[in-house]
Design a protein around this motif. Structure first.
Motif, short mmCIF file in Angstrom:
data_model
loop_
_atom_site.label_atom_id
_atom_site.label_comp_id
_atom_site.label_asym_id
_atom_site.label_seq_id
_atom_site.Cartn_x
_atom_site.Cartn_y
_atom_site.Cartn_z
N ILE A 80 0.85 -1.20 0.00
CA ILE A 80 0.00 0.00 0.00
C ILE A 80 0.89 1.25 0.00
CG2 ILE A 80 -1.81 1.28 1.20
CD1 ILE A 80 -2.79 -1.45 0.28
N ARG B 169 0.61 5.45 0.15
CA ARG B 169 -0.36 6.46 0.57
C ARG B 169 0.33 7.78 0.83
NH1 ARG B 169 -3.74 4.57 0.22
NH2 ARG B 169 -4.95 3.56 1.82
N THR B 170 -0.35 8.89 0.52
CA THR B 170 0.19 10.22 0.82
C THR B 170 -0.69 10.93 1.84
OG1 THR B 170 -1.01 11.25 -1.01
CG2 THR B 170 1.23 10.50 -1.46
N ASN C 247 -4.75 -1.02 4.56
CA ASN C 247 -5.01 0.40 4.34
C ASN C 247 -5.13 1.17 5.65
OD1 ASN C 247 -5.35 1.36 1.44
ND2 ASN C 247 -6.55 -0.52 1.37
N ASN D 178 -2.82 4.27 6.60
CA ASN D 178 -3.42 5.56 6.97
C ASN D 178 -2.84 6.07 8.29
OD1 ASN D 178 -5.05 5.60 4.71
ND2 ASN D 178 -6.83 4.73 5.76
#
Length: 283
Positions: free
Chosen positions: A65, A67-68, A98, A102
């Motif tokens: 995964i 993610r920004t 996820n 996060n």
């Protein structure tokens, strides 16, 4: 043995709280005389036992995964592993990965150990990620865990996930200008496909340069070239190596008339990549 009557509603309530299977929940409530807190602890201990028993198992499947953060100044990649492709494709497993990503991009931990110490919401409780992973192990029955964790910071960070969560890329650009988002995606896809070893030649490890030079010299001598020409020809081969293997010098896949550096400069004068990370599942 418990003398307390365990109802289907109680079993379902514990299942909703923990995500464990119906039979496991019934057994936990039976063993703890219907005490919900004790039953939750019982299930967690079961997860820990399962995790311990699976330590020698290979866990090469899973998901990657990327993610920004909301301001695009930070990006993270995590690789969450499991044992089978069946689990890796499970929607609940992907959602769990996820959640971890996060939390990572929000809290910016410095290591996997610090990541494991962070808390996330699991059903109705706040649980450390490390404990949540043990609970998932107990529920799924497979060894799972985070094997890779990367962080990139920059003026504009772009994330890209390739091949059904099999590979993740982060690209940090020097400016958040018009066209930076699309340019970052193009560069991320380039990294996914071409797997550069460094940003530019200054980022290549000295031992790699030494090895490439030695290989080039052996090839040149094997071709029967005069010794006086070996160093010069080897230097040329090293430049070709930089062109093929360092991101800013690679030919842009979408337009081979430009290098990545030239492509970015055409988007905005002076725009460049300041950092990147590439994580492939199991690599």
């Amino acid at each position: 043995m418990s003398t307390v009557q365990i109802s289907a509603a109680d079993v379902n309530k514990l299942r909703q709280q923990t995500g464990a299977g119906m039979m496991d929940c019934k057994k936990a409530l039976t063993e703890t005389n219907g005490d919900f807190e004790a039953a939750i602890d019982f299930l967690r201990k079961k997860g820990a036992k399962v995790a311990a028993s699976r330590q020698d198992r290979e866990s090469n499947e899973g998901v990657v995964i990327a993610r920004t953060s909301e301001d695009f100044k930070t990006g993270v990649i995590i690789e969450l592993n499991c044992e089978t492709d069946f689990v890796a494709k499970n929607a609940e497993f992907i959602a769990f990965a996820n959640e971890i990503a996060n939390k990572a991009v929000e809290a910016k931990p410095a290591s996997i150990e610090e990541l494991y110490a962070l808390e996330i919401d699991v059903e109705t409780a706040r649980v450390k990620i490390g404990d949540a992973i043990i609970e998932k192990t107990g529920k799924i029955g497979e060894k799972i865990g985070v094997s890779k964790y990367e962080v990139v910071n920059g003026e504009k960070v772009v994330a890209y996930i390739h091949g059904n969560y099999r590979l993740g890329v982060l690209v940090a650009l020097s400016a958040d200008s018009a066209g930076a988002e699309d340019a970052g995606k193009d560069v991320a896809m380039q990294i996914a496909a071409m797997n550069p070893i460094a940003l530019d030649k200054d980022g290549v490890d000295a031992s790699v340069i030494e090895r490439e030079l030695e290989i080039a010299k052996e090839q040149i001598r094997a071709e029967g070239k005069p010794e006086a020409m070996v160093e010069k020809i080897a230097a040329g081969k090293l430049n070709k190596f930089y062109k093929d293997s360092t991101l800013l010098n690679q030919e842009f896949v979408k337009d081979s008339s430009k290098s990545i550096s030239q492509f970015l400069d055409s988007v905005e004068k002076g725009l460049t990549v300041t950092a990147f990370k590439r994580v492939a599942l199991g690599a």
